[in-house]
Design a protein around this motif. Sequence first.
Motif, PDB file in Angstrom:
ATOM      1  N   GLN A   9     -48.407 -48.221 -13.363  1.00 16.33           N
ATOM      2  CA  GLN A   9     -47.246 -48.488 -12.135  1.00 16.33           C
ATOM      3  C   GLN A   9     -47.005 -49.228 -11.291  1.00 16.33           C
ATOM      4  O   GLN A   9     -47.598 -49.597 -10.895  1.00 16.33           O
ATOM      5  N   VAL A  10     -45.593 -49.356 -11.091  1.00 19.14           N
ATOM      6  CA  VAL A  10     -45.608 -49.920  -9.916  1.00 19.14           C
ATOM      7  C   VAL A  10     -44.721 -49.554  -8.537  1.00 19.14           C
ATOM      8  O   VAL A  10     -43.366 -48.073  -9.074  1.00 19.14           O
ATOM      9  N   ARG A  11     -44.975 -48.985  -7.496  1.00 20.01           N
ATOM     10  CA  ARG A  11     -43.995 -48.611  -6.806  1.00 20.01           C
ATOM     11  C   ARG A  11     -43.568 -49.472  -5.636  1.00 20.01           C
ATOM     12  O   ARG A  11     -43.452 -50.629  -5.140  1.00 20.01           O
ATOM     13  N   TYR A  12     -42.193 -49.319  -6.049  1.00 21.04           N
ATOM     14  CA  TYR A  12     -40.857 -49.690  -5.015  1.00 21.04           C
ATOM     15  C   TYR A  12     -40.511 -49.502  -3.495  1.00 21.04           C
ATOM     16  O   TYR A  12     -39.797 -48.139  -3.587  1.00 21.04           O
ATOM     17  N   CYS A  48     -51.191 -55.204  -3.614  1.00 18.15           N
ATOM     18  CA  CYS A  48     -49.678 -54.055  -4.453  1.00 18.15           C
ATOM     19  C   CYS A  48     -48.937 -54.559  -4.203  1.00 18.15           C
ATOM     20  O   CYS A  48     -47.960 -54.553  -5.438  1.00 18.15           O
ATOM     21  N   ASN A  49     -48.056 -55.231  -2.458  1.00 15.19           N
ATOM     22  CA  ASN A  49     -46.682 -55.509  -3.229  1.00 15.19           C
ATOM     23  C   ASN A  49     -46.683 -56.531  -3.364  1.00 15.19           C
ATOM     24  O   ASN A  49     -45.674 -57.311  -3.199  1.00 15.19           O
ATOM     25  N   ILE A  78     -37.796 -44.689 -14.737  1.00 10.48           N
ATOM     26  CA  ILE A  78     -38.602 -44.322 -13.569  1.00 10.48           C
ATOM     27  C   ILE A  78     -39.567 -43.174 -13.568  1.00 10.48           C
ATOM     28  O   ILE A  78     -38.982 -42.202 -14.366  1.00 10.48           O
ATOM     29  N   ALA A  79     -40.887 -42.814 -13.054  1.00 11.87           N
ATOM     30  CA  ALA A  79     -41.648 -41.941 -12.984  1.00 11.87           C
ATOM     31  C   ALA A  79     -41.793 -41.251 -11.193  1.00 11.87           C
ATOM     32  O   ALA A  79     -42.100 -39.919 -12.517  1.00 11.87           O
ATOM     33  N   PHE A  80     -41.078 -41.707 -10.482  1.00 10.56           N
ATOM     34  CA  PHE A  80     -41.060 -40.848  -9.551  1.00 10.56           C
ATOM     35  C   PHE A  80     -40.749 -41.230  -8.302  1.00 10.56           C
ATOM     36  O   PHE A  80     -40.696 -42.890  -8.852  1.00 10.56           O
TER      37      PHE A  80
END
Length: 155
Positions: free
Chosen positions: A142-145, A75-76, A121-123
Amino acid sequence: MDNNPHGTILRPSDIIRANNALVEEAVCFSYATGFLLISYRTPGANRNTSMQRVRLNVDRNTILLNSLGRTISLCNIRTGMRINAVFSARMTRSNPPQATAFLITTLRQKREESMVSTGRIAFVDTRNSTVTTGNPNNINDQVRYVVTDTTTILD
């Protein structure tokens, strides 16, 4: 030395190694499964080269590393990134052909090639230094950075 920025391919045996390949599509079913559609150059007759595309199927046996040699999640990997990939020479006859990926290493991007993303920004997870963007009610959107000391965040 060839200065063409598009990736090249080497065929040592039953595996294929694509260097500096472009990720055209990245699909992540879970942290370790999904596929990448990549394009790269292949040598041809009379010193010509041609562009090839292949879908790399990623499973739990695929080794995924960043440019520093650290393990990462599929996912990265994002569209537009450059990778080195080692994959099976046994491919389907589909268009584009599909092959099993053994090793994928992301390449460090030059400063001017750095990715820019805009989103809601969700979280914010300060403990793990991550920011999640997208729809807070839909994990598939969603995308996590990962935020490092070199991350630039603008409002």
